[in-house]
Design a protein around this motif. Structure first.
Motif, PDB file in Angstrom:
ATOM      1  N   PRO A 167       0.830  -1.216   0.000  1.00  0.00           N
ATOM      2  CA  PRO A 167       0.000   0.000   0.000  1.00  0.00           C
ATOM      3  C   PRO A 167       0.866   1.268   0.000  1.00  0.00           C
ATOM      4  O   PRO A 167       1.934   1.310   0.610  1.00  0.00           O
ATOM      5  CB  PRO A 167      -0.802  -0.119   1.299  1.00  0.00           C
ATOM      6  N   ASN A 214       0.537   5.727   0.316  1.00  0.00           N
ATOM      7  CA  ASN A 214      -0.371   6.768   0.792  1.00  0.00           C
ATOM      8  C   ASN A 214       0.237   8.148   0.584  1.00  0.00           C
ATOM      9  O   ASN A 214       1.410   8.284   0.236  1.00  0.00           O
ATOM     10  CB  ASN A 214      -0.724   6.540   2.263  1.00  0.00           C
ATOM     11  N   LYS A 272      -4.998   6.533   0.333  1.00  0.00           N
ATOM     12  CA  LYS A 272      -4.211   5.293   0.303  1.00  0.00           C
ATOM     13  C   LYS A 272      -4.658   4.423  -0.865  1.00  0.00           C
ATOM     14  O   LYS A 272      -5.851   4.223  -1.077  1.00  0.00           O
ATOM     15  CB  LYS A 272      -4.377   4.503   1.606  1.00  0.00           C
ATOM     16  N   TYR A 319      -4.036   0.601  -2.605  1.00  0.00           N
ATOM     17  CA  TYR A 319      -3.464  -0.740  -2.509  1.00  0.00           C
ATOM     18  C   TYR A 319      -2.993  -1.171  -3.899  1.00  0.00           C
ATOM     19  O   TYR A 319      -3.326  -0.526  -4.899  1.00  0.00           O
ATOM     20  CB  TYR A 319      -4.499  -1.719  -1.957  1.00  0.00           C
ATOM     21  N   ASP A 378      -4.838  -0.562  -7.282  1.00  0.00           N
ATOM     22  CA  ASP A 378      -5.948   0.375  -7.080  1.00  0.00           C
ATOM     23  C   ASP A 378      -5.768   1.606  -7.973  1.00  0.00           C
ATOM     24  O   ASP A 378      -4.647   1.969  -8.355  1.00  0.00           O
ATOM     25  CB  ASP A 378      -6.009   0.831  -5.621  1.00  0.00           C
ATOM     26  N   ASP A 393       3.594   2.084   3.073  1.00  0.00           N
ATOM     27  CA  ASP A 393       3.161   1.598   4.390  1.00  0.00           C
ATOM     28  C   ASP A 393       4.215   0.666   4.973  1.00  0.00           C
ATOM     29  O   ASP A 393       4.859  -0.086   4.249  1.00  0.00           O
ATOM     30  CB  ASP A 393       1.831   0.839   4.256  1.00  0.00           C
TER      31      ASP A 393
END
Length: 345
Positions: A278, A280, A307, A309, A312, A345
């Motif tokens: 992830p 962000n 954020k 993933y 995404d 992350d």
């Protein structure tokens, strides 16, 4: 007159002695026949002859002794017969008790008859013990169980028991090979080698086990080399992945500019996360270029959602305000994304 009486008495005594001698000879003959029959194994007939000898000569200690011996031998034979029937029914405990009883009953006797009888007792005992070994080796599901039976077989110094011991060793080899192959299928090389070594403890030079041990060791070496290659490849891939996550995590999908009714430049776009973790706080640094390609404005916009993933998609939009109303070629303005920033992350 006295002379006549003496002659009659002498004649009577002579007849008596002749009769007694005949009876004795007959008794001895029966006794000798009984001994012969006993040695030949016809115990019941021998017992009958000794009984005849006793009847013919009541005071015949040897006949009495031999009859008792034969009677004991008959009982021992009968006990051994019962022991054999118990063995045939797989009742080995009962069979051994009967054999031991027969042995105890005959220990106080000597002579050819009981020498043969002792041989019969040993034979029946051996047969019972070997039969029990064969019975016990069936249905065993582990090498440890078979080892217990093997130990018993090896203590019996008879050919039949040693033959059973050989069969048990072969069965242990089969168990070892099966266990080793099962472990080998799962690449559990240590367990596979342990199974082979357990078999080799019993069969040190068994060709199948020796060959299988070589196969396992080669397979383990090849597997470990392959594992090392995989680790090295994974480390390289991980390094590339980390580099990509740090430098190329965000990919621009599309970028569009429009002029609003209020002479504003509206910019919209979307991005996709190519990171494997992830990310962000994704920021997009942009430059606005005029119709001549000169920088008109610059800034940074943040991607929504905050954020993303792996794989995404995020979107962004912003407007350029305070543009001179006299500027006529606003639709020819372009926007470039200079670079993205993000946190992992």
């Amino acid at each position: 007159m006295p002379a006549i009486i003496f002659l009659l008495l002498g004649s009577g005594l002579a007849g008596y002695f002749l009769y007694e001698e005949s009876v004795t000879r007959t008794a001895i003959s029966s006794f000798e026949q009984g001994e012969k029959l006993a040695i030949e194994g016809d115990l019941k007939a021998a017992q009958q002859k000794f009984e005849e000898a006793k009847q013919k000569r009541s005071r015949f200690p040897a006949a009495e002794t031999n009859e008792n011996m034969v009677s004991t031998a008959i009982k021992v034979k009968d006990t051994l017969s019962k022991a054999d029937k118990a063995r045939q029914s797989d009742n080995f405990t009962k069979a051994m008790k009967l054999v031991n009883h027969a042995e105890q009953s005959s220990t106080s006797y000597t002579g050819p008859l009981f020498t043969h009888l002792q041989e019969d007792i040993v034979s029946v005992k051996t047969t019972v013990m070997v039969a029990e070994l064969k019975y016990d080796m069936k249905g065993k599901e582990s090498i440890d169980e078979l080892k217990l039976v093997l130990t018993r077989a090896e203590t019996l110094q008879v050919d039949e028991a040693q033959e059973v011991a050989g069969q048990i060793r072969n069965q242990i080899v089969d168990f070892s090979i099966n266990e080793a192959n099962n472990h080998l299928e799962e690449n559990h090389f240590t367990e596979a080698l342990n199974s082979v070594e357990e078999g080799l403890q019993i069969n040190k030079e068994n060709e199948k086990l020796v060959n299988l041990k070589t196969v396992i060791e080669k397979r383990r070496t090849a597997f470990e080399e392959e594992q090392q290659k995989r680790i090295e490849h994974a480390m390289v891939a991980a390094a590339k992945e980390e580099e990509m996550n740090r430098t190329s995590a965000i990919e621009l999908n599309d970028l569009k500019t429009d002029v609003t009714d209020y002479n504003e430049l509206k910019v919209t776009g979307s991005v996709t996360s190519k990171a494997t973790v992830p990310v962000n706080s994704i920021g997009a640094s942009y430059r606005v270029l005029d119709a001549d390609g000169e920088q008109f404005d610059k800034g940074e916009v943040y991607i929504n959602p905050d954020k993303l993933y792996p794989d995404d998609t995020g979107k962004f939009d912003f407007k350029i305000y305070d543009i001179d109303k006299d500027l006529k070629d606003l639709e020819q303005f372009t926007v470039e994304i200079d670079h993205f920033t993000w946190y992992l992350d």
